[in-house]
Enzyme design. Structure first.
Site, PDB file in Angstrom:
ATOM      1  N   LEU A 177      -7.129  -5.722  -6.837  1.00  0.00           N
ATOM      2  CA  LEU A 177      -7.217  -5.402  -5.408  1.00  0.00           C
ATOM      3  C   LEU A 177      -7.477  -3.908  -5.287  1.00  0.00           C
ATOM      4  O   LEU A 177      -6.894  -3.118  -6.031  1.00  0.00           O
ATOM      5  CB  LEU A 177      -5.877  -5.751  -4.746  1.00  0.00           C
ATOM      6  CG  LEU A 177      -5.613  -5.187  -3.344  1.00  0.00           C
ATOM      7  CD1 LEU A 177      -6.510  -5.866  -2.315  1.00  0.00           C
ATOM      8  CD2 LEU A 177      -4.137  -5.396  -2.938  1.00  0.00           C
TER       9      LEU A 177
ATOM     10  N   ASP B 105       0.254   0.020  13.596  1.00  0.00           N
ATOM     11  CA  ASP B 105       0.773   0.794  14.732  1.00  0.00           C
ATOM     12  C   ASP B 105       2.095   0.213  15.245  1.00  0.00           C
ATOM     13  O   ASP B 105       2.316  -0.998  15.179  1.00  0.00           O
ATOM     14  CB  ASP B 105      -0.272   0.807  15.864  1.00  0.00           C
ATOM     15  CG  ASP B 105       0.025   1.890  16.890  1.00  0.00           C
ATOM     16  OD1 ASP B 105       0.735   2.859  16.558  1.00  0.00           O
ATOM     17  OD2 ASP B 105      -0.437   1.753  18.037  1.00  0.00           O
TER      18      ASP B 105
ATOM     19  N   HIS C  56       9.115   4.626  10.659  1.00  0.00           N
ATOM     20  CA  HIS C  56       8.104   4.867   9.618  1.00  0.00           C
ATOM     21  C   HIS C  56       8.596   4.326   8.279  1.00  0.00           C
ATOM     22  O   HIS C  56       7.840   3.742   7.513  1.00  0.00           O
ATOM     23  CB  HIS C  56       7.805   6.362   9.502  1.00  0.00           C
ATOM     24  CG  HIS C  56       7.062   6.890  10.702  1.00  0.00           C
ATOM     25  ND1 HIS C  56       5.918   6.296  11.180  1.00  0.00           N
ATOM     26  CD2 HIS C  56       7.308   7.944  11.520  1.00  0.00           C
ATOM     27  CE1 HIS C  56       5.483   6.962  12.249  1.00  0.00           C
ATOM     28  NE2 HIS C  56       6.316   7.966  12.472  1.00  0.00           N
TER      29      HIS C  56
HETATM   30  C1  IPE Z   1      -3.503   5.043  14.930  1.00  0.00           C
HETATM   31  O1  IPE Z   1      -2.307   4.982  15.613  1.00  0.00           O
HETATM   32  C2  IPE Z   1      -3.338   5.766  13.637  1.00  0.00           C
HETATM   33  C3  IPE Z   1      -2.517   5.113  12.629  1.00  0.00           C
HETATM   34  C4  IPE Z   1      -1.983   3.924  12.708  1.00  0.00           C
HETATM   35  C5  IPE Z   1      -2.342   5.863  11.430  1.00  0.00           C
HETATM   36  P1  IPE Z   1      -1.934   6.035  16.754  1.00  0.00           P
HETATM   37  O2  IPE Z   1      -0.598   5.624  17.254  1.00  0.00           O
HETATM   38  O3  IPE Z   1      -2.058   7.405  16.231  1.00  0.00           O
HETATM   39  O4  IPE Z   1      -3.048   5.773  17.834  1.00  0.00           O
HETATM   40  P2  IPE Z   1      -3.120   6.256  19.356  1.00  0.00           P
HETATM   41  O5  IPE Z   1      -2.983   7.738  19.358  1.00  0.00           O
HETATM   42  O6  IPE Z   1      -1.979   5.596  20.072  1.00  0.00           O
HETATM   43  O7  IPE Z   1      -4.422   5.767  19.842  1.00  0.00           O
HETATM   44  C1  IPE Z   2       1.757   4.195  13.437  1.00  0.00           C
HETATM   45  O1  IPE Z   2       2.901   4.099  14.201  1.00  0.00           O
HETATM   46  C2  IPE Z   2       1.977   5.034  12.210  1.00  0.00           C
HETATM   47  C3  IPE Z   2       1.332   6.347  12.255  1.00  0.00           C
HETATM   48  C4  IPE Z   2       0.506   6.791  13.172  1.00  0.00           C
HETATM   49  C5  IPE Z   2       1.649   7.232  11.168  1.00  0.00           C
HETATM   50  P1  IPE Z   2       3.179   5.122  15.390  1.00  0.00           P
HETATM   51  O2  IPE Z   2       3.956   6.264  14.841  1.00  0.00           O
HETATM   52  O3  IPE Z   2       1.937   5.451  16.089  1.00  0.00           O
HETATM   53  O4  IPE Z   2       4.121   4.228  16.302  1.00  0.00           O
HETATM   54  P2  IPE Z   2       4.115   4.183  17.887  1.00  0.00           P
HETATM   55  O5  IPE Z   2       2.746   3.742  18.311  1.00  0.00           O
HETATM   56  O6  IPE Z   2       4.439   5.562  18.371  1.00  0.00           O
HETATM   57  O7  IPE Z   2       5.169   3.186  18.219  1.00  0.00           O
HETATM   58 MG    MG Z   3       0.984   4.584  17.710  1.00  0.00          MG
END
Ligand code: IPE
Ligand code: IPE
Ligand code: MG
Length: 224
Positions: free
Chosen positions: A122, A12, A29
């Site tokens: 792995l 995240d 990303h």
């Molecule tokens: C969780 O992250 C999903 C992934 C890392 C793929 P999110 O950014 O979507 O989670 P919330 O919505 O903040 O809980």
């Molecule tokens: C996690 O990073 C990746 C995915 C959910 C695909 P986020 O896109 O949720 O990044 P933040 O939390 O908004 O910074």
């Molecule tokens: Mg996020």
């Protein structure tokens, strides 16, 4: 000392990283994907058997279409470029989640899984269109249909993660302390590490620090 077989990661913080450095979530990303490649190599080095990565949740469909399209494009390129590398490194790729994405991605996923199915160094479980609650419901419905009893063993053996031991470690980067519908059943006794760094800033040193902390933990499993 504890033994380590399975690490799960909620990657995240990509969006915030992208905004901070380039005023673009998508750039975050892309940077995050480079870290995925690094962490795969560290996992190989550390002889970890399973690495489960949360890439797209069932709730992530709520994001703007532009971001979703970019994420899928990125994933497509990753799979296309990585298949031969995964093969070379003897890595098995398994997708966990509802395999209903774009037609192009669905095809690439099938191909990548097929090409790497006999690999044994792995196993990477890529959680894509994954939601833990829907996984559990799906499993219970299946057991009902097959007239099997609802037991811990039967549920574990029929989740997307059947035959895979539960993770010993869960890491969530991005300074947020929640599970966001990830592996709710499988994490029942997992050691959880919340990391302040955003995913694109996470590195081998951070990973090693967590692993070393885990190796020296006292795990009780309800005992003393
Ligand atoms: C969780 O992250 C999903 C992934 C890392 C793929 P999110 O950014 O979507 O989670 P919330 O919505 O903040 O809980
Ligand atoms: C996690 O990073 C990746 C995915 C959910 C695909 P986020 O896109 O949720 O990044 P933040 O939390 O908004 O910074
Ligand atoms: Mg996020």
């Amino acid at each position: 000392m504890n033994s380590l077989n399975h690490v799960a990661i909620i990657m995240d913080g990509n969006g915030r990283w992208g905004i901070k450095h380039y005023n673009s979530r998508n750039k975050g990303h892309r940077a995050g994907l480079e870290v995925v490649e690094k962490i795969i190599n560290v996992s190989l080095k550390k002889k970890i058997s399973y690495l489960t990565l949360y890439a797209f949740s069932t709730e992530n469909w709520k994001r703007p279409k532009k971001e979703i399209n970019y994420l899928f494009k990125l994933l497509e390129t990753f799979l296309k470029n990585q298949i031969s590398d995964l093969e070379k490194k003897n890595i098995k790729l398994k997708i966990i989640g509802k395999k209903k994405l774009t037609p192009k991605l669905n095809k690439l996923i099938l191909l990548s899984e097929k090409k790497t199915e006999n690999n044994s160094s792995l196993q990477i479980n890529l959680a894509l269109n994954y939601g833990s609650k829907s996984e559990i419901i799906h499993t219970i419905k299946y057991l009902n249909k097959k007239n099997k009893i609802i037991s811990e063993k039967n549920i574990s053996n029929n989740l997307y993660t059947k035959k895979i031991p539960d993770p010993e470690i869960l890491i969530r980067t991005g300074n947020t302390k929640r599970l966001s519908n990830f592996l709710l059943w499988q994490l029942a006794y997992t050691e959880i590490f919340f990391e302040k760094k955003l995913w694109p800033d996470f590195n081998e040193k951070d990973f090693n620090k967590i692993i070393n902390k885990f190796l020296n933990l006292k795990r009780n499993f309800g005992s003393i």
